[in-house]
Design an enzyme around this catalytic site. Structure first.
Site, PDB file in Angstrom:
ATOM      1  N   ASP A  10       0.830  -1.030  -0.011  1.00  0.00           N
ATOM      2  CA  ASP A  10      -0.081  -0.123   0.040  1.00  0.00           C
ATOM      3  C   ASP A  10       0.908   1.246  -0.058  1.00  0.00           C
ATOM      4  O   ASP A  10       2.239   1.218   0.365  1.00  0.00           O
ATOM      5  CB  ASP A  10      -1.062  -0.150   1.246  1.00  0.00           C
ATOM      6  CG  ASP A  10      -1.912   1.177   1.106  1.00  0.00           C
ATOM      7  OD1 ASP A  10      -2.363   1.415   0.221  1.00  0.00           O
ATOM      8  OD2 ASP A  10      -1.873   1.938   2.268  1.00  0.00           O
ATOM      9  N   SER A  11       0.388   2.418  -0.228  1.00  0.00           N
ATOM     10  CA  SER A  11       1.147   3.547  -0.192  1.00  0.00           C
ATOM     11  C   SER A  11       1.395   4.098   1.233  1.00  0.00           C
ATOM     12  O   SER A  11       2.311   5.035   1.231  1.00  0.00           O
ATOM     13  CB  SER A  11       0.256   4.646  -0.904  1.00  0.00           C
ATOM     14  OG  SER A  11      -1.034   4.939  -0.208  1.00  0.00           O
ATOM     15  N   CYS A  73      -4.260  -1.899  -1.962  1.00  0.00           N
ATOM     16  CA  CYS A  73      -4.245  -0.410  -2.451  1.00  0.00           C
ATOM     17  C   CYS A  73      -5.183  -0.412  -3.539  1.00  0.00           C
ATOM     18  O   CYS A  73      -5.103  -0.921  -4.553  1.00  0.00           O
ATOM     19  CB  CYS A  73      -2.831   0.139  -2.529  1.00  0.00           C
ATOM     20  SG  CYS A  73      -2.777   1.767  -3.176  1.00  0.00           S
ATOM     21  N   GLU A 152      -3.123   9.205   7.638  1.00  0.00           N
ATOM     22  CA  GLU A 152      -1.632   8.932   7.630  1.00  0.00           C
ATOM     23  C   GLU A 152      -0.967   9.793   8.812  1.00  0.00           C
ATOM     24  O   GLU A 152      -0.090   9.444   9.350  1.00  0.00           O
ATOM     25  CB  GLU A 152      -0.892   9.654   6.630  1.00  0.00           C
ATOM     26  CG  GLU A 152      -0.813   8.302   5.187  1.00  0.00           C
ATOM     27  CD  GLU A 152      -0.356   7.044   5.422  1.00  0.00           C
ATOM     28  OE1 GLU A 152       0.892   7.158   6.193  1.00  0.00           O
ATOM     29  OE2 GLU A 152      -0.762   5.937   5.052  1.00  0.00           O
ATOM     30  N   CYS A 183     -10.918   3.034  -1.029  1.00  0.00           N
ATOM     31  CA  CYS A 183      -9.581   3.277  -0.588  1.00  0.00           C
ATOM     32  C   CYS A 183      -9.495   2.652   0.630  1.00  0.00           C
ATOM     33  O   CYS A 183     -10.134   2.711   1.621  1.00  0.00           O
ATOM     34  CB  CYS A 183      -9.271   4.948  -0.413  1.00  0.00           C
ATOM     35  SG  CYS A 183      -7.665   5.203   0.256  1.00  0.00           S
ATOM     36  N   HIS A 185      -7.524   3.051   3.079  1.00  0.00           N
ATOM     37  CA  HIS A 185      -7.428   3.988   4.273  1.00  0.00           C
ATOM     38  C   HIS A 185      -8.794   4.399   4.912  1.00  0.00           C
ATOM     39  O   HIS A 185      -8.720   4.504   5.962  1.00  0.00           O
ATOM     40  CB  HIS A 185      -6.657   5.270   3.842  1.00  0.00           C
ATOM     41  CG  HIS A 185      -5.152   5.397   3.569  1.00  0.00           C
ATOM     42  ND1 HIS A 185      -4.650   4.576   2.598  1.00  0.00           N
ATOM     43  CD2 HIS A 185      -4.312   5.766   4.351  1.00  0.00           C
ATOM     44  CE1 HIS A 185      -3.229   5.031   2.540  1.00  0.00           C
ATOM     45  NE2 HIS A 185      -3.146   5.506   3.885  1.00  0.00           N
TER      46      HIS A 185
HETATM   47  N1  DGL Z   1      -4.798   3.264   0.207  1.00  0.00           N
HETATM   48  C1  DGL Z   1      -4.740   3.554  -1.193  1.00  0.00           C
HETATM   49  C2  DGL Z   1      -5.985   3.427  -1.763  1.00  0.00           C
HETATM   50  O1  DGL Z   1      -6.555   2.101  -1.492  1.00  0.00           O
HETATM   51  C3  DGL Z   1      -3.958   4.581  -1.438  1.00  0.00           C
HETATM   52  C4  DGL Z   1      -4.135   6.233  -0.831  1.00  0.00           C
HETATM   53  C5  DGL Z   1      -3.255   7.156  -1.286  1.00  0.00           C
HETATM   54  O2  DGL Z   1      -2.186   6.918  -1.099  1.00  0.00           O
HETATM   55  O3  DGL Z   1      -3.554   8.089  -1.963  1.00  0.00           O
HETATM   56  O4  DGL Z   1      -6.125   3.592  -2.760  1.00  0.00           O
END
Ligand code: DGL
Length: 271
Positions: A10-11, A73, A152, A183, A185
């Site tokens: 993931d990012s 992600c 984050e 997403c 997150h």
């Molecule tokens: N968690 C990520 C996703 O599912 C990426 C979020 C990001 O870095 O912008 O898209």
């Protein structure tokens, strides 16, 4: 049987929402996790950058001898899943198809909302995936560019988070019965999202839905792991370890996680 670990990427910390569900449903599996925290968020980045960064993470995970890669992600899934899948000889799974399938199953009014990063919304991947399965469904897509930074920076419980979530989601309120958290997150903001949308709206956690598919693939390729006495889950972040640890240990409810800093830029398989 195959005791090699499953790799998750993931990012940043978002993929932990997938890791938590994976460890709950498949406790015999060991995981290696890479979060590219230093270069997050990916959402505002170009397709080329997202592809290059995802390859860095994929190659890093390959160097850890993983038996499967989970793109935990949505942004990476939208931009790179097909490309990466084609190149690797181990199974690679994304989070979009499982999230879309679950939303189709759950909606009663055929009105589904999708919230995700700018890059994911621009790719229109959720809409396309749902339309391929059912043209009767209307999909309302909305980018929520501020959510990832809130997560984050571990500000999920702040007043700012509350205000940002309620203002961002206003265009969807009252218009859908099912909302895909597109997403990984976003499940960390789940209670604020639910509060804003109303309790009658079903929230779909695309990452958690993906774990069912991971399980199916483990069976299909006969690569489930044996139960063992000890597990060494390894977490890597490209930024500092401390804030990653704070979020990870709370979210996974596990103490003393093995977390290391990793350099992955231009990582190649030979390293
Ligand atoms: N968690 C990520 C996703 O599912 C990426 C979020 C990001 O870095 O912008 O898209």
């Amino acid at each position: 049987m195959d005791n090699r670990p499953i790799g998750l990427l993931d990012s940043g910390v978002g993929g932990l929402t997938v890791a938590r569900e994976l460890l709950r449903q498949l406790p015999n599996e060991e995981i290696v996790y890479i979060g590219d925290t230093r270069r997050a968020p990916y959402g505002p980045r170009s397709r080329e950058q997202i592809i290059a960064f995802t390859w860095d993470m994929v190659n890093f995970l390959l160097s850890k001898n993983v038996k499967m890669i989970v793109m935990a992600c949505n942004t990476a899934t939208a931009m790179t899943l097909e490309i990466v899948k084609e190149e690797l000889d181990i199974p690679v799974i994304g989070v979009i198809l499982p999230g879309a399938s679950s939303a189709i199953q759950k909606t009663k009014t055929n009105k589904i909302g999708v919230i995700a990063t700018q890059a994911s919304i621009r790719s229109d991947e959720y809409h396309k995936t749902i339309a391929r399965k059912s043209s009767a469904i209307e999909v309302l897509s909305l980018a929520c560019p501020k959510f990832v930074s809130i997560v984050e920076s571990n500000e999920m419980e702040s007043e700012i988070a509350k205000r940002v979530v309620s203002e961002s989601l206003a265009p969807l309120v009252g218009k859908i019965d099912t909302l895909i958290l597109g997403c990984t997150h976003y499940p960390l903001l789940r209670s604020l999202i639910q509060e804003t949308m109303g309790k009658e709206v079903r929230l779909i956690d695309s990452g958690a839905e993906a774990v069912r598919d991971i399980s199916v693939l483990l069976n299909y390729f006969e690569i489930n792991a044996h139960e063992r006495k000890e597990y060494q889950h390894c977490f890597y972040t490209t930024a500092g370890v401390n804030s990653f640890r704070e979020i990870a240990e709370k979210w996974l409810n596990i103490g003393h996680l093995h977390i290391e800093h990793a350099e992955i830029e231009n990582f190649n398989k030979e390293k």
